[in-house]
Enzyme design. Structure first.
Site: not given
Length: 454
Positions: A11, A105-106
């Site tokens: 993350d 983003d993860e």
């Protein structure tokens, strides 16, 4: 069950805001808030400097401005975020073909399926855990080197525990949950820590006196099934004792494509509402085309002045990506909704996606023939000179000036636009002001955060 904590969850830390700080030297170490800047905008991401003032994601932007008035409030640059995301996801895919992105983003990664798989199997539980830590640290270092950004990583034997570990690692950290320690890690956590336990489920559990994950495990599966239903109750119980057998699934297939807009002033005129539906449809269809998809069900979302939200949908005879068909269907759905009092949000979406377009010729004909039959004759009149469109600039937007080079918009108003001229690898830049229609100032593409490797 795995014997090695070989699933990692990565993350990126405060991703949107961190990209802005990396791209803009003058914002480094300062509070940055990214999101909708209108009166009804919400915060997408706040930097850690802004979070100290209580600003957080999904907060109304007006409240964020009150809490942290000296922050830089930016509208967001999704092309830049996408570029950085693609770089990070590329690094993950070097570790394994099984990468499951959850957002820009993860992502989850199954290390056992990649080149380190045989070494992890040979190393055994203790040696495997050490190898996973080394892989994760190298990954974080590579991301830092390539982007200048930090990432938090959790490693565990399941997706559930890897996600929880990455939350504990934030910001800029690494946490590994050893195999067999899942119950001990989970026991003290609130029930909301488990995926699928939202506000309604939390209230139902709280009424039964169950507030921690350990309470759920002690209550047992039978009681949770009675409280939450068979499927949900059984799933919550399995997670409460640390069991999660969900595999890492690469390139999860999107179930729908949709867009929506919140309006500064409630829309009360039906013609204006239909016009906005056409605009949303065009955006939705562009996303369909970019993904190479078509869809069979058209969905309209309407949030009214009193915050009540309605959805209407219609399923076509075959998948389509035809803008005229989707727009006409969405307009027809809008006529089913009472908009008395005004509309504050509209959304148009397409679901039941397919990888091909079997054109519904009858549906297209139904849309186009009435337009052709009843198209009015064009009026004959003298041509009037068109007024030049007013150029709009958005805080954070990338621009280039013919004399001063690349920079970004700090703000605009009353016919002027203020630009700070700096790049990711420059010193803090100087600020200059121009007329909004200055022909030497143009929008530009985002610059890479780090020099490209040759």
């Amino acid at each position: 069950m795995r014997t090695v904590p070989s699933i990692i969850h990565l993350d990126m830390d405060a991703f949107f805001a961190a990209v802005e700080q990396a791209a803009k030297p003058s914002l480094r170490g300062k509070p940055v808030v990214v999101g909708g800047l209108g009166g009804r905008g919400v915060v997408a991401t706040a930097s850690y400097e802004a979070r100290k003032f209580g600003v957080h994601s999904a907060m109304p932007m007006a409240q964020a401005r009150r809490l942290c008035p000296n922050a830089a409030f930016l509208s967001g640059r999704f092309e830049a975020y996408r570029q950085v995301s693609e770089l990070v996801m590329g690094l993950l895919r070097e570790l394994s073909p099984l990468v499951e992105p959850l957002s820009l983003d993860e992502a989850f990664v199954d290390l056992e399926a990649g080149p380190y798989g045989p070494a992890l199997a040979e190393a055994g539980p203790a040696g495997g855990a050490e190898l996973v830590l080394a892989i994760a640290e190298d990954l974080r270092a590579d991301i830092q080197e390539r982007t200048g950004l930090t990432a938090s990583v959790g490693a565990a034997g399941s997706k559930l525990m890897a996600k929880i570990a990455s939350e504990q690692a934030k910001p800029d950290g690494l946490v590994l949950v050893e195999i067999g320690s899942e119950r001990a890690v989970l026991s003290v956590m609130p029930v909301r820590a488990l995926p699928g336990v939202g506000p309604a489920t939390e209230q139902a559990l709280r009424r039964a006196g169950l507030t921690t994950v350990d309470d759920l495990a002690e209550a047992g599966e039978a009681e949770l099934v009675q409280l939450l239903g068979r499927a949900h109750g059984a799933g919550v119980y399995q997670m409460s004792i640390g069991l999660d057998e969900r595999p890492v699934v690469p390139d999860r297939d999107a179930k729908s494509v949709s867009v929506e807009d919140t309006f500064e002033v409630d829309l009360a005129d039906r013609d204006r509402i239909l016009h906005e539906i056409d605009v949303l449809t065009a955006r939705c269809v562009r996303r369909l085309h970019a993904a190479g998809r078509s869809g069979r069900t058209v969905v309209l979302k309407v949030r009214r002045f009193d915050f009540s939200t309605l959805t209407r949908s219609e399923t076509l005879r075959a998948p389509t990506d035809d803008e005229a068909v989707i727009a006409e269907t969405a307009r027809r759905l809008a006529l089913q909704v009472d908009v008395t009092g005004g509309v504050r949000l509209l959304g148009v979406g397409v679901s039941q996606l397919a990888d091909y377009t079997q054109e519904d010729l009858f549906a297209q004909a139904a849309v186009r023939e009435p337009l052709e039959d009843h198209r009015p004759e064009p009026a004959v009149r003298e041509a009037e000179p068109e007024e030049p469109a007013v150029r709009r600039w958005f805080p954070g937007q990338d621009v280039t000036h013919a004399q001063h080079g690349p920079g970004w918009v700090q703000g605009s108003g009353v016919g002027r636009v203020t630009v700070r001229f700096e790049t990711p690898d420059s010193e803090r830049g100087r600020v200059r002001t121009f007329a909004v229609d200055d022909p030497e100032l143009v929008p530009s593409a985002p610059l890479p955060l780090r020099p490209l490797k040759t």
